[in-house]
Design an enzyme around this catalytic site. Sequence first.
Site, PDB file in Angstrom:
ATOM      1  N   SER A 162       0.845  -1.203   0.000  1.00  0.00           N
ATOM      2  CA  SER A 162       0.000   0.000   0.000  1.00  0.00           C
ATOM      3  C   SER A 162       0.875   1.246   0.000  1.00  0.00           C
ATOM      4  O   SER A 162       2.059   1.176  -0.339  1.00  0.00           O
ATOM      5  CB  SER A 162      -0.938  -0.020   1.213  1.00  0.00           C
ATOM      6  OG  SER A 162      -1.929   0.975   1.088  1.00  0.00           O
ATOM      7  N   ASN A 163       0.313   2.397   0.339  1.00  0.00           N
ATOM      8  CA  ASN A 163       1.078   3.645   0.395  1.00  0.00           C
ATOM      9  C   ASN A 163       0.524   4.539   1.496  1.00  0.00           C
ATOM     10  O   ASN A 163      -0.448   4.172   2.168  1.00  0.00           O
ATOM     11  CB  ASN A 163       1.040   4.348  -0.975  1.00  0.00           C
ATOM     12  CG  ASN A 163      -0.379   4.664  -1.398  1.00  0.00           C
ATOM     13  OD1 ASN A 163      -1.056   5.479  -0.772  1.00  0.00           O
ATOM     14  ND2 ASN A 163      -0.860   4.006  -2.445  1.00  0.00           N
ATOM     15  N   HIS A 164       1.132   5.701   1.680  1.00  0.00           N
ATOM     16  CA  HIS A 164       0.800   6.569   2.821  1.00  0.00           C
ATOM     17  C   HIS A 164      -0.351   7.546   2.581  1.00  0.00           C
ATOM     18  O   HIS A 164      -0.530   8.469   3.367  1.00  0.00           O
ATOM     19  CB  HIS A 164       2.038   7.354   3.248  1.00  0.00           C
ATOM     20  CG  HIS A 164       3.066   6.522   3.931  1.00  0.00           C
ATOM     21  ND1 HIS A 164       2.839   5.883   5.125  1.00  0.00           N
ATOM     22  CD2 HIS A 164       4.326   6.184   3.579  1.00  0.00           C
ATOM     23  CE1 HIS A 164       3.912   5.209   5.492  1.00  0.00           C
ATOM     24  NE2 HIS A 164       4.839   5.375   4.542  1.00  0.00           N
ATOM     25  N   SER A 165      -1.105   7.385   1.513  1.00  0.00           N
ATOM     26  CA  SER A 165      -2.218   8.314   1.278  1.00  0.00           C
ATOM     27  C   SER A 165      -3.181   8.316   2.466  1.00  0.00           C
ATOM     28  O   SER A 165      -3.621   7.265   2.930  1.00  0.00           O
ATOM     29  CB  SER A 165      -2.980   7.910   0.005  1.00  0.00           C
ATOM     30  OG  SER A 165      -4.169   8.665  -0.104  1.00  0.00           O
TER      31      SER A 165
ATOM     32  N   ALA B  27      -4.717   7.382  -4.435  1.00  0.00           N
ATOM     33  CA  ALA B  27      -3.330   6.984  -4.708  1.00  0.00           C
ATOM     34  C   ALA B  27      -3.372   5.481  -5.002  1.00  0.00           C
ATOM     35  O   ALA B  27      -3.197   4.650  -4.112  1.00  0.00           O
ATOM     36  CB  ALA B  27      -2.439   7.290  -3.516  1.00  0.00           C
TER      37      ALA B  27
END
Length: 224
Positions: A29-32, A96
């Site tokens: 995943s990502n930090h959005s 994102a």
Amino acid sequence: GAPQAGNAPHVVITAGPTREALDPVRYLSNHSSGKMGYALAAAAVAQGATVTLISGPVALPTPNGVTRIDVESAEQMHQEAMRWAPEAALFIGCAAVADYRSASPAEHKLKKQEDSDTFTLTLIKNPDIIADVAALPTEQRPLVVGFAAETQQLEHYAHDKLKRKGLDMIVANDVSQAGLGFGSNENAALLLWRTAQGTEQRLESPQPKTQLAQVIVRQALSLI
Ligand code: C5P
């Protein structure tokens, strides 16, 4: 987009990160944070729109008056976007989305390999959700607004992304500036949109995401 019931335009927004399963307990995943997308949803309601918010996993309350559809993966977000976008007057892709997912998510928890210090994952490309919405046939196609998080040459990459994905407007923000962008409450952005003559643009100075969201929604609705 389809003709609108009454005068309220239907606005569909994607927000937050996506989660791509590696096995039953792990993901990429990502930090959005989802803050910008949720601020857009609230701003669109405030400007009289009917709002469908397709959201990845975030820790935010649903803004009043917004219909929220929770998804995890890019494929699920793509499926919901393609379901709702043909009904919409405006589509804003603020999520994102993970560019890749595991080529073969494991059915059971992956085991640590005792015989090797490296582990290789094969990833495959996710669908480009906003490009697929922008490629809908004219009678089903909403006005399409995308985001671009860049660390350099904002204007150049914004023009490039607008064209490559077939968008009507793009909001490009410089994520290399401390205190702006991912996870923060403030954003600065270059707004760039197509006109009959070519493109027009406007630079928005650093301001709360809630305020920038109002500016973006106002500009986008004016282009419908
Ligand atoms: O290509 P890039 O990820 O920089 O493009 C960002 C824009 O494209 C955002 O509007 C984002 O929501 C959208 N996007 C998408 N599906 C993807 C990747 C990006 O809708 N798979």
